[in-house]
Design a protein around this motif. Sequence first.
Motif, PDB file in Angstrom:
ATOM      1  N   THR A   1     -13.882   4.877   3.269  1.00 32.68           N
ATOM      2  CA  THR A   1     -13.116   3.656   3.492  1.00 32.68           C
ATOM      3  C   THR A   1     -11.916   3.945   4.390  1.00 32.68           C
ATOM      4  N   LEU A   2     -11.758   3.136   5.443  1.00 28.73           N
ATOM      5  CA  LEU A   2     -10.612   3.227   6.344  1.00 28.73           C
ATOM      6  C   LEU A   2      -9.618   2.139   5.960  1.00 28.73           C
ATOM      7  N   ARG A   3      -8.324   2.499   5.908  1.00 25.95           N
ATOM      8  CA  ARG A   3      -7.319   1.548   5.459  1.00 25.95           C
ATOM      9  C   ARG A   3      -6.214   1.387   6.501  1.00 25.95           C
ATOM     10  N   THR A   4      -5.560   0.247   6.434  1.00 27.15           N
ATOM     11  CA  THR A   4      -4.496  -0.042   7.395  1.00 27.15           C
ATOM     12  C   THR A   4      -3.230   0.760   7.135  1.00 27.15           C
ATOM     13  N   ASP A   5      -3.026   1.222   5.913  1.00 24.83           N
ATOM     14  CA  ASP A   5      -1.777   1.905   5.591  1.00 24.83           C
ATOM     15  C   ASP A   5      -1.853   3.404   5.815  1.00 24.83           C
ATOM     16  N   VAL A   6      -2.886   3.897   6.505  1.00 24.07           N
ATOM     17  CA  VAL A   6      -3.052   5.325   6.719  1.00 24.07           C
ATOM     18  C   VAL A   6      -3.151   5.624   8.213  1.00 24.07           C
ATOM     19  N   PRO A   7      -2.245   6.422   8.763  1.00 21.56           N
ATOM     20  CA  PRO A   7      -2.430   6.926  10.125  1.00 21.56           C
ATOM     21  C   PRO A   7      -3.374   8.130  10.071  1.00 21.56           C
TER      22      PRO A   7
ATOM     23  N   ARG B   1      -3.222   5.030  -1.853  1.00 19.17           N
ATOM     24  CA  ARG B   1      -3.195   6.041  -0.795  1.00 19.17           C
ATOM     25  C   ARG B   1      -3.502   7.430  -1.338  1.00 19.17           C
ATOM     26  N   ASN B   2      -3.065   7.713  -2.538  1.00 19.53           N
ATOM     27  CA  ASN B   2      -3.279   9.040  -3.121  1.00 19.53           C
ATOM     28  C   ASN B   2      -4.572   9.146  -3.924  1.00 19.53           C
ATOM     29  N   GLN B   3      -5.426   8.136  -3.847  1.00 18.91           N
ATOM     30  CA  GLN B   3      -6.705   8.074  -4.553  1.00 18.91           C
ATOM     31  C   GLN B   3      -6.550   8.259  -6.064  1.00 18.91           C
ATOM     32  N   ILE B   4      -5.462   7.775  -6.619  1.00 16.26           N
ATOM     33  CA  ILE B   4      -5.233   7.858  -8.053  1.00 16.26           C
ATOM     34  C   ILE B   4      -5.722   6.569  -8.694  1.00 16.26           C
ATOM     35  N   LYS B   5      -6.784   6.664  -9.452  1.00 19.21           N
ATOM     36  CA  LYS B   5      -7.285   5.508 -10.198  1.00 19.21           C
ATOM     37  C   LYS B   5      -6.759   5.635 -11.619  1.00 19.21           C
ATOM     38  N   ASP B   6      -5.709   4.888 -11.913  1.00 17.44           N
ATOM     39  CA  ASP B   6      -4.994   5.115 -13.176  1.00 17.44           C
ATOM     40  C   ASP B   6      -5.612   4.414 -14.367  1.00 17.44           C
ATOM     41  N   GLY B   7      -6.396   3.359 -14.143  1.00 21.34           N
ATOM     42  CA  GLY B   7      -6.983   2.663 -15.281  1.00 21.34           C
ATOM     43  C   GLY B   7      -7.939   1.573 -14.854  1.00 21.34           C
TER      44      GLY B   7
END
Length: 598
Positions: free
Chosen positions: A62-68, A335-341
């Motif tokens: 997945t490409l996201r707008t908030d990532v350079p 952004r940090n790929q943390i799936k918390d719940g």
Amino acid sequence: MGLGNWRKYFPHERIVKEYSSEVDVSAEDYSEVSSNEQGTEKKLSQDHEITKRVSVVTEEGTLRTDVPYELRDEADRKWWKFFDEFEYRANKEYKKSRNWYSFMYPNHTTQTKAERTLLYKLDLMIGLYFLMLCWSKSLNTNNYTSAYVSHMREDLNMKGNDYINTSVISNVGAIVFQLPFMYVLPRFPAHIILPIMDMGWTWFTFACFRANNLASLRAYRFLLSAFGAAYYPVSQYVLGSWYAPDEISSRVCLFFFGQLLGGVTSGLLQARIFKSLNGVLGHAGWRWMFLIDSMAISLPTAFIGFFVIPGIPSKCYSLFLTDEEIVIARRRNLRNQIKDGVQKSQLPSLLSLKLWKKVFCTPTFWVLVVFDTCSWNNMTAFSGSYTLWLDSIPSYSTVQVNNLSVLPACLGFAFVAICAFGADFFRCKWFFMVFAAMMNCISCAILIKWDVSSGAKWFAFLMTYWSVAPSPCLWSFINDFLRFDPQVKAITWIAIYSISQSTYAWIPSLAWKTEQSPRFKVGYTVSLVFGAIYGLWTFVVLYFYKRQERRHALDNGIILYNSKMSEPIPSFVESELVKEGEYYYLKSETNEPERVYN
């Protein structure tokens, strides 16, 4: 006061619009709040420009707008890059966007005051609270040793290995009652779990005040530890849900400061209490310590936890975070790929064979089990050997023994800080873990020799807290490994901790027999062996960590290819991205680079 206003004063789940890549998103969407959330902010900060095209899914990810995105050719990758822990965890923009002096609050994503304010609040709420909570627990644990050398041994007729056997029985309580949290942890809010368990801890700490024989003391310590089973895994679960990988070691450091503070204050408080209250109202000084610990420290801590523990970003219960800050926390996790719940209805059954295969049939689980087991069993600092050595010196009174017993823990503050803050500052945990293991092995080697000068023996005992120092780095590693699945994270945390702690329940009974006091040659040898394995195993963990992060390089803003291996530049670079400067950004509908943050 109307019944509808109760939410202002009691923790409740905050209803905030989720960030979603499946729908058009606007700033107005994020300002929508529950009708019950009267008085909250109606609009997000103008620092944020949230565009309609949030992400694009490709075959590679997945490409996201908030990532350079950084385009990286691995053709000339040097061998020593193996030791660059963040090689695949962060791209160039991520590494360059922070100043060295602001490493605890890097703001590498937003460069806004809003995120920094969020981190300040989190440090005050969960950082300092977990410090206080761990201090409470550690104080009680260390009180057992302080009470033992302050005439509890004589009052309860403890002989031979009764001291270490009582500790083992206590550990069994913690191990057994950790297991239900594999189910509880991802399903129920931490601000309910921890305070309830702390109430039980408080009651049985008070019960130790009333213990009249060894059997009752062991029963109380078993139940006390059972109620304390939750606070390690739950606290780490919560910390790992809010902090980025280069922020978390510093915050786990606060947690361990609480543990060290317990070691320091236990001896000092016991010395003062023994001197001032011994015999008052017919109670021995060691009994007063348990009474003060439970009523003046543990009980207030449990009450405060109900209000300050914020839950996790996806299910936030905080009274102190704004809607904007909750959204920022969720975006940081994205952004940090943390799936918390996830919702309870979406969690697989705990009896699912597929779930257990996902936990136990991966090499990462067993690598972490070995790592944590070595960490538990190389901790000379918690063996009580130093205090027992002081107690064996006739020239020291009971008060002097209690006062001097705090010295290694005082130095431990510096050792833990060096490892934890150094890990976040340099983005390198492995170096500090190896260095701490080496220092611990030197300490153990001197104590194995034993027949050394008094100065060498003092040096060795004062260095024992190097065995504790790398623990924030270890727990940060575990949190980063397990950030992708909250159910797997809960089960793995509990399983790792239970297996490791179970070894700590029987190894000390063999290695640290009280009758060998003050010269624990077997104990120091065991600590040295586990310490050496711990240092070497760090490189195994680093290998698996680098392997995992390379697989997730695209999620971390790194596009990999290898021209020497005839690996082409991925096709999406041309079709979906546009270059601006040295980085690539997701195209908008007008082929201009889209950015969520300015």
